[in-house]
Design an enzyme around this catalytic site. Structure first.
Site, PDB file in Angstrom:
ATOM      1  N   GLY A  41       6.509 -26.545 -18.796  1.00  0.00           N
ATOM      2  CA  GLY A  41       7.843 -26.069 -19.156  1.00  0.00           C
ATOM      3  C   GLY A  41       8.849 -26.161 -18.024  1.00  0.00           C
ATOM      4  O   GLY A  41       8.624 -26.835 -17.017  1.00  0.00           O
ATOM      5  N   HIS A 442       0.406  -1.603  10.519  1.00  0.00           N
ATOM      6  CA  HIS A 442       1.464  -1.881  11.488  1.00  0.00           C
ATOM      7  C   HIS A 442       1.054  -3.069  12.337  1.00  0.00           C
ATOM      8  O   HIS A 442      -0.089  -3.128  12.781  1.00  0.00           O
ATOM      9  CB  HIS A 442       1.679  -0.655  12.389  1.00  0.00           C
ATOM     10  CG  HIS A 442       2.681  -0.899  13.465  1.00  0.00           C
ATOM     11  ND1 HIS A 442       4.042  -0.911  13.214  1.00  0.00           N
ATOM     12  CD2 HIS A 442       2.521  -1.170  14.785  1.00  0.00           C
ATOM     13  CE1 HIS A 442       4.674  -1.176  14.347  1.00  0.00           C
ATOM     14  NE2 HIS A 442       3.779  -1.333  15.315  1.00  0.00           N
TER      15      HIS A 442
END
Ligand code: NAI
Length: 458
Positions: A41, A442
């Protein structure tokens, strides 16, 4: 008579192919009819995948010119090889579409190439072939809305498909429409040296987006060198001596102006693609914008004909189509399915990316819901700083009393990825405290989400 298939899916975009595969995996006998030779598509052939390839390549080029020397990487002045960039993009399309063909084979889905016409609620014609099916899913997607002031010629006046296949990099590009397609394609060409001007009918970009994010987004895009003309309607485009002349009318003072460009991109929206499907003949109900009307089970007015994705109501997003495809397949296999349209994230793949899920501030105000806001700027995020991408912020909206997350809006590095943490949290009805108390690694850009959640708390 036993029908040829339990399910025939018309259209092999993200809605159609996902629906077909899921239904086959759940035991149904499935065919997928696709008019184009290549499955996948709009998304795989002329939308998400090719545009993301060009966005990625142009961003890498931009990074090499802007940041490499700062990080101690010395290279000769990088140059854009446009034909190679297009080749890379085409290879990415081929890899993805071939993947679908493999998945069809693996799941024993009959892939029929041809344009389908629905003859009755249980029969479809493809050329001379007549196919019967117990159920039909219409997943035929969308196409660019017609623009009355000009017809794309694929060279000077282009739509989104043409913009992905320009023979050369335009010196000057005018983009009509500051929506998702306009902004993504503007970013590609702006980064590789084109002078880009966006003409937008409204007074802001990216309609529907949180206003604060939209303002910040505009400021960043201007800083990157893009030009914007607001409150202006383009009504006519002419081509003279290979130059496009774009007439536009200011909505604030009614003055008429003309701009010239090597290429003009018409990105003024898309509409459902139902040409030749025969919907009128079998009275499938559509609304005044041509969208197929469906109920909460995605059934049309014929209970065994379903419609999913861009061809029906809701946002024109590949992942919304996919989820609808899965929902229909599950229903047909006798399972329960659940769709939560409030949790469909949207992402604009510019740099920085912009993402959003749930309600905007304006929607909450309109619904008279009392809410609180927590924000955190990427300026305060170590990882974003190291990566030279500290523009933008995370904004979380939560219910004032219960602290339940109601929406989130992000502009910044990895916005399209880190939004999903909030989608999952919202799916589970989480509060900002839940996110704030969750340990985040972190240094990551995701820490900005936690900080915004913390900012919602007293
Ligand atoms: P859009 O509806 O997002 O934006 C079109 C813009 O054009 C609007 O802001 C409108 O005010 C403006 N406009 C319309 N007529 C105009 C005129 N005559 N003069 C000046 N401005 C005019 O449509 P777009 O960008 O074409 O995208 C179509 C669809 O494709 C959207 O629904 C979008 O969600 C989807 N899409 C999503 C992507 C993503 O999720 N990253 C990427 C590409 C498309």
């Amino acid at each position: 008579m036993i029908p040829d298939f339990d399910l025939v899916v018309i259209g092999s975009g993200p809605g159609g192919y996902v629906c077909a595969i899921k239904a086959a995996q759940l035991g149904l006998k499935v065919a997928c009819i696709e008019g184009q030779k290549s499955p996948g598509g709009t998304c795989l052939n002329v939308g998400c995948i090719p545009s993301k390839a060009l966005l990625h390549a142009s961003e890498a080029y931009h990074e090499s010119t802007q940041n490499f020397s700062k990080m101690g990487i010395e290279i000769e002045t990088p140059k854009v090889n446009w034909s190679q960039m297009l080749k890379y993009k085409n290879e990415m399309i081929a890899q993805n579409t071939q993947g679908i063909e493999l998945l069809f084979k693996k799941n024993k889905i009959k892939h029929i190439v041809g344009w389908a016409k629905i003859i009755s609620p249980t029969s479809i014609k493809v050329g001379k072939q007549l196919i019967s099916a117990s159920n039909i899913v219409i997943a035929t997607g969308s196409k660019p809305s017609p623009f009355t002031g000009a017809t794309p010629d694929g060279k000077i006046i282009v739509d989104s498909t043409g913009a992905l296949n320009l023979q050369e990099i335009p010196k000057k590009l005018i983009v009509i429409g500051g929506g998702v397609i306009g902004l993504e394609m503007s970013s590609v060409f702006n980064r590789i040296g084109t002078e880009v001007t966006v003409i937008e009918y409204l007074d802001h970009i990216a309609v529907g987006m949180d206003k604060e994010i939209s303002k910040s987004f505009l400021r960043i895009l201007k800083k990157q060198g893009m030009n914007f003309i607001f409150n202006s309607a383009v009504n006519n485009i002419k081509v003279k001596d290979n130059i496009a002349l774009i007439d536009y009318l200011s909505r604030s003072n009614s003055t008429k102006s003309t701009l010239s460009a090597n290429v003009v991109l018409i990105a003024t929206g898309r509409r459902p693609f139902t040409d030749g499907l025969g919907l009128e003949d079998i009275n499938v109900a559509t609304n005044n914008t041509g969208q197929i009307i469906v109920n909460e089970k995605l059934q049309t007015n014929h209970p065994n004909i379903f419609a999913i994705g861009d061809v029906t109501t809701g946002p024109m997003l590949a992942h919304k189509a996919e989820d609808e495809g899965i929902a229909v397949a599950e229903q047909l296999a006798g399972q329960e399915s659940l769709l939560n349209y409030n949790l469909v994230p949207s992402v604009i793949y510019t740099s920085p990316e912009v993402s959003s899920v749930g309600k905007t501030e304006q929607e909450l105000k309109d619904e008279q819901i009392e809410f609180k806001v927590g924000k955190f700027s990427f300026m305060g995020n170590g990882r974003a700083k190291v990566n030279f991408s500290s523009d933008g912020f995370v904004k979380i909206l939560a219910d004032k009393k219960s602290d339940k997350i109601l929406g989130a809006h992000i502009i910044g590095p990895g916005a399209g990825d880190i939004i999903h943490e909030i989608c999952v949290a919202m799916e589970f009805g989480a509060s900002t405290e839940d996110i704030a108390r969750t340990c985040h690694a972190h240094p990551t850009v995701s820490e900005a989400v936690r900080e915004a959640a913390l900012a919602c708390l007293d």
